[in-house]
Enzyme design. Sequence first.
Site, PDB file in Angstrom:
ATOM      1  N   CYS A 324      83.248 -52.869  24.711  1.00  0.00           N
ATOM      2  CA  CYS A 324      84.628 -53.139  25.136  1.00  0.00           C
ATOM      3  C   CYS A 324      85.215 -54.305  24.346  1.00  0.00           C
ATOM      4  CB  CYS A 324      84.656 -53.451  26.612  1.00  0.00           C
ATOM      5  SG  CYS A 324      84.150 -52.051  27.582  1.00  0.00           S
ATOM      6  N   ASP A 325      84.987 -54.333  23.052  1.00  0.00           N
ATOM      7  CA  ASP A 325      85.568 -55.377  22.221  1.00  0.00           C
ATOM      8  C   ASP A 325      86.333 -54.666  21.123  1.00  0.00           C
ATOM      9  OD1 ASP A 325      86.007 -57.299  20.152  1.00  0.00           O
ATOM     10  OD2 ASP A 325      84.492 -58.570  21.098  1.00  0.00           O
TER      11      ASP A 325
END
Length: 376
Positions: A324-325
């Site tokens: 989730c980056d």
Amino acid sequence: MTARIREFLRTRREDGPCVVVDLDVVRDNYRAFSHALPDTRVFYAIKANPAPEILRLLAALGSCFDAASVVEIELALAAGATADRISFGNTIKKERDVARAYQLGVRLFAVDCIAEVEKIARVAPGAKVFCRILCDCAGAEWPLSRKFGCVPEMATNVLEQAHRLGLEAYGVSFHVGSQQTNTGAWDIALASASAIFRECAERGIHLRMVNLGGGFPARYLKPVPGVESYGSAIFRALTRHFGNRLPETIIEPGRGMVGDAGIIETEVVLVSKKSDEDEVRWVYLDIGKFGGLAETMDESIRYPIRTVHDGGEMAPCVLAGPTCDSADVMYEKVPYMLPVSLEIGDKVLIEGTGAYTTTYSAVAFNGFPPLKSYVI
Ligand SMILES: *Cc1c(COP(=O)(O)O)cnc(C)c1O
């Protein structure tokens, strides 16, 4: 892809991405380096892949080791290398780590400034030091910038100070930049090295060694020259600048030793589009920048990617990792051509991933485990 790796992956049952390294390829690469540069000692750059099986094989073949920390020194010793085959090649060391290395028997250290020479003189009396000089790295796909080394004019003073403080001013080192595809890159650096040899000689200091660093490429998408071409270009440059008085030489291959020995197997987690009109699909793998593909930073290293659908129609894709980056995108500026029929759940192979993958993978970002490694 070697037959051994293919067979290994065929029978592997565990879930999740992994890298598989074939030791036969590492052995061939070591022999190719020894053959291409027969009078040069090989110091494998441990950081490229410190798997104990690789270090043990190289130690048994007679390789020396370039270590960047006390832990890497201990890994080389545990693999069977004696301390006289280890160089502490990082120019940025804590004094207590220099002391620890000296206790372990290491006598060869890199420096690039007087403050570092002073640390070594205090806790590693009589040790050999070589001074790293800056290199412009033109032609390298993974340049090493200005972080390490000093200008050649300063190197003479650094080595003179080492000599004054009772150390052995042993030589000069440089690194022409990683994945260096220009075999001529060593020539300019060797011209500087020979000038430093001459200036030191005028001050009564007789240097003996040139450390030619790493930079030897792995094969990714574009073809690269073979090791023999590097060997002959380096030998020509050495004779051009040192004439009949050739110095001792060492090389420190990392990527060139293990890069093409490894393959990552990964799985497609999702294929999607950002809008119905988009031509470019997003392909999300279960490995990304934080799982071992850090060298896709700035899209520098473009790995060859194989899928079961190769040969079919291809279309441009953005390739991204599973975390989730939003930085976890491998190829977007220049989209990657992948088969149109690629689907969720398909296995994908990423070639040339034996170097700089396991060591760059995060421990548990988003709960993803570090890259699993098998050395066969
Ligand atoms: C990283 C490194 C190497 C290895 O470089 P490659 O380009 O992977 O061959 C060699 N020497 C030093 C000092 C390094 O830091």
